[in-house]
Design a protein around this motif. Structure first.
Motif, PDB file in Angstrom:
ATOM      1  N   GLY A  36       1.005  -0.983  -0.401  1.00  0.00           N
ATOM      2  CA  GLY A  36       0.272  -0.190   0.194  1.00  0.00           C
ATOM      3  C   GLY A  36       0.801   1.258   0.059  1.00  0.00           C
ATOM      4  O   GLY A  36       2.247   1.194  -0.266  1.00  0.00           O
ATOM      5  N   GLY A  37       0.145   2.358   0.233  1.00  0.00           N
ATOM      6  CA  GLY A  37       0.451   3.684   0.326  1.00  0.00           C
ATOM      7  C   GLY A  37       1.703   3.502   1.879  1.00  0.00           C
ATOM      8  O   GLY A  37       1.275   3.688   2.655  1.00  0.00           O
ATOM      9  N   ARG A  92      10.998   0.427   2.142  1.00  0.00           N
ATOM     10  CA  ARG A  92      11.285   1.682   2.288  1.00  0.00           C
ATOM     11  C   ARG A  92      11.415   1.997   1.521  1.00  0.00           C
ATOM     12  O   ARG A  92      13.114   3.116   1.241  1.00  0.00           O
ATOM     13  CB  ARG A  92      12.586   1.051   3.477  1.00  0.00           C
ATOM     14  CG  ARG A  92      12.921   2.482   4.370  1.00  0.00           C
ATOM     15  CD  ARG A  92      14.613   2.883   4.909  1.00  0.00           C
ATOM     16  NE  ARG A  92      14.110   1.616   5.654  1.00  0.00           N
ATOM     17  CZ  ARG A  92      15.184   0.017   5.619  1.00  0.00           C
ATOM     18  NH1 ARG A  92      16.110   0.209   4.806  1.00  0.00           N
ATOM     19  NH2 ARG A  92      14.932  -1.082   6.528  1.00  0.00           N
ATOM     20  N   PRO A  93      10.845   3.521   0.982  1.00  0.00           N
ATOM     21  CA  PRO A  93      10.560   4.438  -0.461  1.00  0.00           C
ATOM     22  C   PRO A  93      11.444   5.730  -0.140  1.00  0.00           C
ATOM     23  O   PRO A  93      11.446   6.253   1.643  1.00  0.00           O
ATOM     24  CB  PRO A  93       9.171   4.634  -0.792  1.00  0.00           C
ATOM     25  CG  PRO A  93       8.770   4.899   0.900  1.00  0.00           C
ATOM     26  CD  PRO A  93       9.520   3.060   1.595  1.00  0.00           C
ATOM     27  N   PHE A  99       6.276   1.519  -7.369  1.00  0.00           N
ATOM     28  CA  PHE A  99       7.184   0.618  -6.840  1.00  0.00           C
ATOM     29  C   PHE A  99       7.196  -1.189  -7.284  1.00  0.00           C
ATOM     30  O   PHE A  99       6.198  -1.609  -6.489  1.00  0.00           O
ATOM     31  CB  PHE A  99       8.108   1.108  -5.928  1.00  0.00           C
ATOM     32  CG  PHE A  99       8.940   1.798  -5.712  1.00  0.00           C
ATOM     33  CD1 PHE A  99       9.820   2.336  -5.751  1.00  0.00           C
ATOM     34  CD2 PHE A  99       8.132   3.055  -4.602  1.00  0.00           C
ATOM     35  CE1 PHE A  99      10.863   3.795  -6.219  1.00  0.00           C
ATOM     36  CE2 PHE A  99       8.582   3.957  -5.014  1.00  0.00           C
ATOM     37  CZ  PHE A  99       9.592   4.452  -5.366  1.00  0.00           C
ATOM     38  N   ARG A 100       7.854  -1.933  -7.978  1.00  0.00           N
ATOM     39  CA  ARG A 100       7.110  -3.083  -8.702  1.00  0.00           C
ATOM     40  C   ARG A 100       8.046  -3.750  -8.168  1.00  0.00           C
ATOM     41  O   ARG A 100       9.185  -3.599  -9.216  1.00  0.00           O
ATOM     42  CB  ARG A 100       6.309  -2.971  -9.520  1.00  0.00           C
ATOM     43  CG  ARG A 100       4.704  -2.198  -8.666  1.00  0.00           C
ATOM     44  CD  ARG A 100       3.920  -2.548 -10.386  1.00  0.00           C
ATOM     45  NE  ARG A 100       5.161  -1.190 -11.472  1.00  0.00           N
ATOM     46  CZ  ARG A 100       4.253  -0.811 -12.562  1.00  0.00           C
ATOM     47  NH1 ARG A 100       3.469  -1.115 -13.192  1.00  0.00           N
ATOM     48  NH2 ARG A 100       4.244  -0.138 -13.427  1.00  0.00           N
ATOM     49  N   TRP A 119       4.794  -5.275  -4.646  1.00  0.00           N
ATOM     50  CA  TRP A 119       4.045  -3.464  -4.889  1.00  0.00           C
ATOM     51  C   TRP A 119       4.241  -2.423  -4.099  1.00  0.00           C
ATOM     52  O   TRP A 119       3.836  -3.194  -2.663  1.00  0.00           O
ATOM     53  CB  TRP A 119       2.427  -4.474  -5.366  1.00  0.00           C
ATOM     54  CG  TRP A 119       2.409  -4.901  -6.509  1.00  0.00           C
ATOM     55  CD1 TRP A 119       2.747  -6.140  -7.081  1.00  0.00           C
ATOM     56  CD2 TRP A 119       2.440  -3.965  -7.741  1.00  0.00           C
ATOM     57  NE1 TRP A 119       2.446  -5.849  -7.895  1.00  0.00           N
ATOM     58  CE2 TRP A 119       2.681  -5.335  -8.595  1.00  0.00           C
ATOM     59  CE3 TRP A 119       1.425  -3.104  -8.318  1.00  0.00           C
ATOM     60  CZ2 TRP A 119       1.735  -5.358  -9.778  1.00  0.00           C
ATOM     61  CZ3 TRP A 119       2.044  -2.796  -9.658  1.00  0.00           C
ATOM     62  CH2 TRP A 119       2.263  -3.711 -10.538  1.00  0.00           C
ATOM     63  N   GLY A 120       4.427  -1.279  -3.777  1.00  0.00           N
ATOM     64  CA  GLY A 120       4.300  -0.906  -2.752  1.00  0.00           C
ATOM     65  C   GLY A 120       4.312   0.400  -3.066  1.00  0.00           C
ATOM     66  O   GLY A 120       4.481   0.416  -4.443  1.00  0.00           O
ATOM     67  N   GLY A 121       3.688   1.930  -2.463  1.00  0.00           N
ATOM     68  CA  GLY A 121       4.037   3.439  -3.193  1.00  0.00           C
ATOM     69  C   GLY A 121       4.622   4.363  -1.968  1.00  0.00           C
ATOM     70  O   GLY A 121       4.164   3.946  -0.648  1.00  0.00           O
TER      71      GLY A 121
END
Length: 220
Positions: A36-37, A92-93, A99-100, A119-121
């Motif tokens: 998720g976000g 850890r964005p 990001f995939r 998956w993540g944003g």
């Protein structure tokens, strides 16, 4: 000629016996995770459980990941049959965006390398006006027909609450695949029909006020 045939059969039998002796098998708790976000500079972690479902020791030799996804795996691990090991996977964005990626788990299991899709944003500021926009999406299933797994993909034009269920032809709920707030972008989930009979099933997705259904055929 008879002796030659017997010798050939004996060699093949030895090979067959060698292949059917004790063997390691690797099983993973999930092949997909959506973080998720996550706020830029923050992090989120989930656990992948690796289990030796075989009859011989399993050696996990390497786990490959790339930023912004990280694991706590460092050294090779040996698991006896029926033993498990938890691996922490952290997102850890450091920038905003979607990001995939895929982590690859190498072992001596007969299955070869196994994959976990991530998956993540990195969280983005969303205007109040955008929150009132309808959530548009496209729902696809591939392969279809399938046996026993198929990938259900959908693409959201902005974040929102998503429900994705699978029903049989009688309307009975078979599986709930998604029931969560999702970030904008493309998403994929795996539906596993193992244990289900051949027949027609329906993937039904709700996002905001929008509903879409796709027919799937499980053929064994």
């Amino acid at each position: 000629m008879l002796a030659g045939t017997t010798e050939s059969f004996g060699e093949n039998r030895d090979i067959w016996l060698a292949k059917t002796g004790p063997q390691p098998h690797i099983s993973i708790s999930t092949s997909f995770h959506n973080f998720g976000g996550v706020a830029v500079g923050d992090s989120a972690t989930f656990i992948v459980t690796l289990t030796n479902t075989g009859t011989a020791p399993l050696t996990i030799s390497e786990i490959v990941s790339s930023a912004p996804y990280y694991t706590d795996f460092e050294d090779p691990v040996s698991l006896e049959p029926d033993f498990s090991r938890d691996i922490n996977v952290t997102f850890r964005p450091d920038t905003s965006g979607l990001f995939r990626d895929t982590i690859i788990i190498y072992s001596n299991g007969l299955e070869g390398p196994v994959l976990v899709v991530l998956w993540g944003g990195g969280s983005l500021e969303i205007s109040e006006e955008a929150n009132f926009l309808p959530i548009n999406f496209d729902l696809q299933c591939y392969p279809n027909p399938f046996n026993p797994t198929t990938t259900i993909s959908f693409d959201l034009n902005h974040p929102g609450m998503v429900k994705l269920n699978v029903f049989d032809v009688t309307g009975r709920l078979v599986s709930t695949l998604v029931d969560d707030n999702m970030i904008a972008g493309e998403h994929r989930v795996i539906f596993d029909g193992a244990g289900l009979g051949s027949g027609i099933y329906f993937a039904r997705m709700e996002a905001g006020s929008q509903i879409m259904t796709r027919k799937m055929a499980l053929i064994r």
